[in-house]
Design an enzyme around this catalytic site. Sequence first.
Site, PDB file in Angstrom:
ATOM      1  N   ASN A 305       0.847  -1.194   0.000  1.00  0.00           N
ATOM      2  CA  ASN A 305       0.000   0.000   0.000  1.00  0.00           C
ATOM      3  C   ASN A 305       0.888   1.251   0.000  1.00  0.00           C
ATOM      4  OD1 ASN A 305      -2.201   1.664   0.084  1.00  0.00           O
ATOM      5  ND2 ASN A 305      -3.034   0.872   1.996  1.00  0.00           N
ATOM      6  N   HIS A 336      -6.412   2.538  11.852  1.00  0.00           N
ATOM      7  CA  HIS A 336      -7.193   1.393  11.374  1.00  0.00           C
ATOM      8  C   HIS A 336      -8.362   1.050  12.298  1.00  0.00           C
ATOM      9  CE1 HIS A 336      -3.843   0.560   8.560  1.00  0.00           C
ATOM     10  NE2 HIS A 336      -4.732  -0.154   7.901  1.00  0.00           N
TER      11      HIS A 336
END
Length: 433
Positions: A305, A336
């Site tokens: 990512n 997250h």
Amino acid sequence: MGWLQLLFLHPVSLYQGAAFPFALLFNYLCSMDSFSTPARHLFLLAGGGALAWAAMGSFAVLIFIPAVCAVVLISSVGPQEVHRWTFFVQMSWQTLCHLGLHYTEYYLQEPPSTRFCITLSSLMLLTQRITSLSLDICEGKVEASGPRSRSSFSEHLRKALPYFSYLLFFPALLGGPLCSFQRFQARVRGSSPPCPRRSFWALTWRGLQILGLECLLVVTRRVVSAGAGLADCRQLQCIYVMWSTAGLFKLTYYFHWLLDDSLLCAAGFGSESGKSPGEEGYIPDADIWTLETTHRISLFTRKWNQSTARWLRRLVFQQGRAWPLLQTFTFSAWWHGLHPGQVFGFLCWAVMVEADYLIHTFANLFIRSWPMWLLYRTLTWAHTQLIIAYIMLAVQVRSPSSLWLLCNSYNSVFPMVYCILLFLLAKRKHKLN
């Protein structure tokens, strides 16, 4: 493994696919001189609003509110304070939304709404764009009107339109590599990409990759569903279960990243024509070859990512004075959602990266022969892939019982080996110093 099923049944790909014709239409309209810059901003903003409402329903309000707050802060706070205020407000809002998910999953013991999960994912991407823009303003890369500007309300709205458009533009609303505000503005103000044929073949190649990944996903999903789970596996069989399940996760991420990247490129935001002076070139999130062949956890971390990794490096790592690596992974767990598996997984990841630096530093000093180096590369590649699989499962599981099953399995041997090596090599390094 309810979250596993949710990940694969996630309808984000359907909404991203539905947005492709509008991305191509935007790219086509940009080649027309009559399609002015304000009209382009309005097109992107209207598309973002429509896509948000279609994908999230009434939960789209959770996206619109922080976007409005961020634009108000950018327009009213000085350049030196704007990042601190926007960061505090956005992360507070995102944390409250994640706590709502915690309440649903852990207290009510109910599966979360799919639309709410899409909203949380979009909210995390919005946090990236808001903090990236506020850092650009703070560093002087982007000029904002600030609190001293005395203009009419309509003038303020006109100046705020690019910010609203950037925060909510539809190609990046549900996914995609982080696009900087400078690149966004350069694309909106510019014309269509200089080589349509090259763009066509690039999109065709991405389409073939997406199709191939979808076929692999179908096969891997059947293999994983037909086999045992972590609760049913025995001894060394758990290693295969972990590796195959993590492979399914990785294929799903690769599929979504390529799809998101294709949507951005279809709208013209992935081309080098949008690059501003002094800015890094466009880098897609998925570098599959490097991720699957590297024998270094640190390199895997930088390539996994990629736009998010660069964003975390700029936002946290480069700002941290003490233990920047630990700060970066701790913030990543917060960003997250701070689920138990995420806290454990990201802290474990930080330790593994630190161990990786020491292990390969000493290996470069002592391994001289080619056969030993080849053996070392093979063993460290396999170990890297298994550690990443362990971390990925830890981050993805939602229940503490599933996390305990993972930690209590044979799979914990692999990160434990790196922890022991970290302790021994750090001690030896201290003696050498």
